[in-house]
Design a protein around this motif. Structure first.
Motif, PDB file in Angstrom:
ATOM      1  N   ARG A 149       0.779  -1.280  -0.176  1.00 52.02           N
ATOM      2  CA  ARG A 149       0.078   0.015   0.006  1.00 52.02           C
ATOM      3  C   ARG A 149       0.918   1.226  -0.052  1.00 52.02           C
ATOM      4  N   VAL A 150       2.003   1.179   0.949  1.00 48.52           N
ATOM      5  CA  VAL A 150       2.698   2.527   0.978  1.00 48.52           C
ATOM      6  C   VAL A 150       3.683   2.592  -0.547  1.00 48.52           C
ATOM      7  N   ILE A 156       8.127  15.205  -9.344  1.00 42.50           N
ATOM      8  CA  ILE A 156       7.414  15.954  -8.487  1.00 42.50           C
ATOM      9  C   ILE A 156       7.904  15.673  -6.991  1.00 42.50           C
ATOM     10  N   GLU A 193       2.486   1.838  -3.428  1.00 39.76           N
ATOM     11  CA  GLU A 193       1.340   2.110  -4.399  1.00 39.76           C
ATOM     12  C   GLU A 193       1.208   3.866  -3.963  1.00 39.76           C
ATOM     13  N   ALA A 194       1.038   4.231  -2.817  1.00 40.44           N
ATOM     14  CA  ALA A 194       0.795   5.601  -2.519  1.00 40.44           C
ATOM     15  C   ALA A 194       2.070   6.294  -3.372  1.00 40.44           C
ATOM     16  N   LEU A 195       3.361   5.870  -2.918  1.00 39.18           N
ATOM     17  CA  LEU A 195       4.366   6.488  -3.165  1.00 39.18           C
ATOM     18  C   LEU A 195       4.511   6.585  -4.804  1.00 39.18           C
ATOM     19  N   LEU A 196       4.181   5.722  -5.328  1.00 40.58           N
ATOM     20  CA  LEU A 196       4.103   5.609  -6.938  1.00 40.58           C
ATOM     21  C   LEU A 196       2.999   6.445  -7.546  1.00 40.58           C
ATOM     22  N   ALA A 197       2.219   6.966  -6.636  1.00 41.45           N
ATOM     23  CA  ALA A 197       1.222   7.773  -7.300  1.00 41.45           C
ATOM     24  C   ALA A 197       1.674   9.084  -7.301  1.00 41.45           C
ATOM     25  N   ILE A 198       2.755   9.504  -6.586  1.00 42.70           N
ATOM     26  CA  ILE A 198       3.294  10.753  -6.814  1.00 42.70           C
ATOM     27  C   ILE A 198       4.216  10.872  -7.923  1.00 42.70           C
ATOM     28  N   PRO A 199       4.114  11.603  -9.085  1.00 42.34           N
ATOM     29  CA  PRO A 199       5.154  11.295  -9.977  1.00 42.34           C
ATOM     30  C   PRO A 199       6.622  11.613  -9.588  1.00 42.34           C
TER      31      PRO A 199
END
Lengths: 315, 288
Positions: free
Chosen positions: B125-126, B137, B128-134
């Motif tokens: 989950r962590v 950026i 995925e969350a980090l991968l969600a931020i380009p």
């Protein structure tokens, strides 16, 4: 089918929550006190105390986080620490600019990348294939801000063909708007075109060796029909997913492209905010991009299900 | 028996991999490019004709000539010399940030893949969350909070690249975990830590090496980008990105200030990309 889509949406929720935690936690964990920048040079203890109170900085972490999250959910990202303008207003102003750039870039990337990938796959092992691969790899290796500088030097300074910088809203003067955005979107689009070309090529190569393509050829269909109707439609799936996943790449590229071409968009907003230590704006922009990215992922998943009937029924 | 087989097999495989790699012309070209830049960086003081910091008001923005091979910048410093020293910043940024990403990402990936359950759920989950931020950026935001410097840029890039390695290692571990030799190791009662280190890690390594090579290319561009924005290497220290940052103000008067540092970034990144592609093909077991 709706059930599967609903499940995908449900799975995205914990990720979203974690993203908000990371974005909020970032400034708490890392060194540097935004208050000291806000309070100015004198650092009047009274002003500091007032700001502390105002931003609830003496509350425990979870209280601060929940208060912040509550505001964010109602669309309140706080105010710019510098200008006092609401962050949501700033984002609403800048987003259309970057969206125009992004859409033009992705259209350009698809127009270049997908046909190039198809041709390279069909002519696998020929000079055309090698040339397409070499161009793609170069496109991936060129820093796009440098490409921007070089293009400005040639197209704007030498040839005086296109404007070197600035932004004209689409609603004001559509033609001039497209003209100003042409070079930046080409710069931003090249790297994406390279990724798209490589993926289209490998997806097409996978499909072209399958049995139904042989059948289609055997029953005497025109090569064009076989490639465009039978092969491409099946190869399209990974390409569609990739296009949505490239959204992140696109936004990151936009930061640099906007800097080179002085376009007042999302990327320029975050860079300017970073230099003025305007943490509220940085937080807002990062959160928005992350939410946008998760949303694009969801769209990719849904498109995947729509394109591929095999995924419509849960096993 | 099994020990012997294990000792022989990898070596034979390594030989085959090397042959395959060397017969790939573009991969070898990539390797040569990378090696050339490493040599330039190592021997910068011997190859440089000038002091990278020495300003000279009699030679401001001179075009390339026999005296200044790649011209001079806005303070009269020799661009060729500054690029030699700048290559150190770029290569170091590429290697160090990927080392950080591997050192943090691989252990988490191994643990998540091996143990599964809540460990896997939490790590995934962590990630995925980090991968969600380009990537860039996130690196910009981290560099901003950490403060602008080359070291912080490397940390920011390294941390931003970490989730890629977590996800890759986790996936590979899941695949390797069910192999017979892991079952065997379990059956003879080896502790989990030893199974991970001796049997899983070596078998998940090849794709990590490929990914690391390609990520070095990404990290070099990221460092150049951060320095270009003013968040990486700080003046007067040279880096290709920071050289481009000043060069963009002199686009019309001194185009050579932009052309050469950008060209160097392009070549070294191309080198790492070719090398990574070649390694991927050479290590791909499907073609054997």
């Amino acid at each position: 089918m709706l059930k599967i889509i609903a499940r995908r949406v449900f799975v995205a929720i914990p990720t979203l929550v974690l993203v908000t935690l990371i974005v909020f936690g970032l400034q708490k964990i890392l060194p540097g006190d935004p208050l000291l920048t806000m309070a100015g040079e004198e650092r009047d203890p009274q002003v500091l105390a007032f700001l502390r109170e105002k931003y609830r900085l003496d509350d425990p972490f979870h209280v601060q986080y929940l208060a912040w999250l509550g505001n964010v959910l109602t669309g309140d990202f706080g105010n710019s620490l510098r200008t006092g303008v609401p962050v949501s207003t700033l984002i609403a102003q800048k987003l259309p600019v970057t969206l125009q750039l992004a859409v033009m870039a992705i259209v350009m990337a698809m127009l270049i990348g997908i046909p190039a990938g198809i041709i390279a796959a069909v002519r696998k092992g020929t000079v055309t294939d090698y040339a397409a691969n070499a161009v793609a790899l170069s496109g991936m290796s060129i820093p796009n801000f440098w490409l921007g500088i070089i293009l400005i030097m040639i197209v704007s300074v030498q040839w005086r063909l296109l404007p070197a910088s600035g932004y004209v809203p689409l609603t004001e003067d559509p033609l001039q708007s497209l003209r100003t955005m042409l070079m930046p979107s080409f710069v931003l689009g090249t790297a994406l075109a390279a990724y798209l070309m490589r993926h289209t090529r490998s997806a097409m190569l996978g499909v072209l060796t399958s049995d139904y393509i042989r059948t289609a050829r055997a029953k005497g269909l025109l090569p064009k029909t076989v490639i465009l109707k039978h092969a491409l439609r099946n190869a399209l799936m990974p390409i569609v997913t990739l296009s949505t996943l490239l959204f992140g790449e696109l936004l990151a590229g936009a930061v640099l492209t906007e800097q080179v071409f002085t376009i007042p968009g999302f990327g320029k907003l975050i860079v300017d905010a970073v230099f003025t230590r305007d943490y509220a704006v940085v937080q807002g922009v990062v959160l928005c991009t992350a939410v946008g990215f998760i949303f694009m992922n969801l769209i990719a998943d849904v498109l995947y299900i729509l394109i591929n009937p095999r995924l419509r029924h849960p096993q | 028996m099994s020990v012997q087989a294990e000792a022989i097999a990898p070596r034979r495989k390594l030989g085959r991999t090397a042959t395959k790699f060397l017969s790939n012309r573009s991969a070898v070209f990539g390797g040569v490019l990378v090696a050339a830049f490493i040599l330039l960086a190592l021997f910068a003081p011997l190859l440089a004709g000038y002091d990278p910091f020495a300003t000279s008001f009699t030679s401001i923005r001179k075009p390339p000539s026999a005296e200044f091979w790649l011209g001079t910048d806005e303070l009269g410093r020799d661009i060729y010399t500054r690029m030699l020293y700048g290559s150190r910043a770029s290569l170091m940024a590429g290697v160090v940030s990927v080392a950080i990403a591997v050192a943090v990402g691989v252990p988490f990936g191994l643990l998540a893949g091996f143990y599964g359950g809540w460990v896997d759920a939490a790590v995934s989950r962590v990630t995925e969350a980090l991968l969600a931020i380009p990537f860039l950026i996130l690196a910009i935001a981290l560099a901003a909070f950490l403060g602008p410097s080359l070291t912080n840029a490397m940390i920011a890039i390294g941390l931003s690249a970490t989730p890629i390695f977590v996800r890759l290692t986790r996936g590979q571990t899941l695949a390797v975990k069910t192999e017979d030799y892991v079952e065997g190791a379990r059956a003879i009662g080896l502790p989990n830590v030893l199974i991970i280190i001796r049997y899983i890690f070596p078998n998940v390594l090849p794709p990590i090496v490929v990914q690391a090579t390609i990520t070095i290319a990404t990290a070099i561009i990221a460092e150049a980008s951060l320095s270009f924005l003013g968040l990486g290497q700080q003046p007067p220290n040279p880096s290709w990105g920071s050289m481009l940052n000043t060069a963009k103000n002199f686009m019309t008067q001194a185009p050579w200030m932009s052309i050469f540092p950008g060209g160097a970034i392009f070549l070294v990144v191309l080198g790492f990309n070719l090398l990574g592609d070649g390694l991927r093909d050479a290590l791909d077991p499907r073609d054997n």
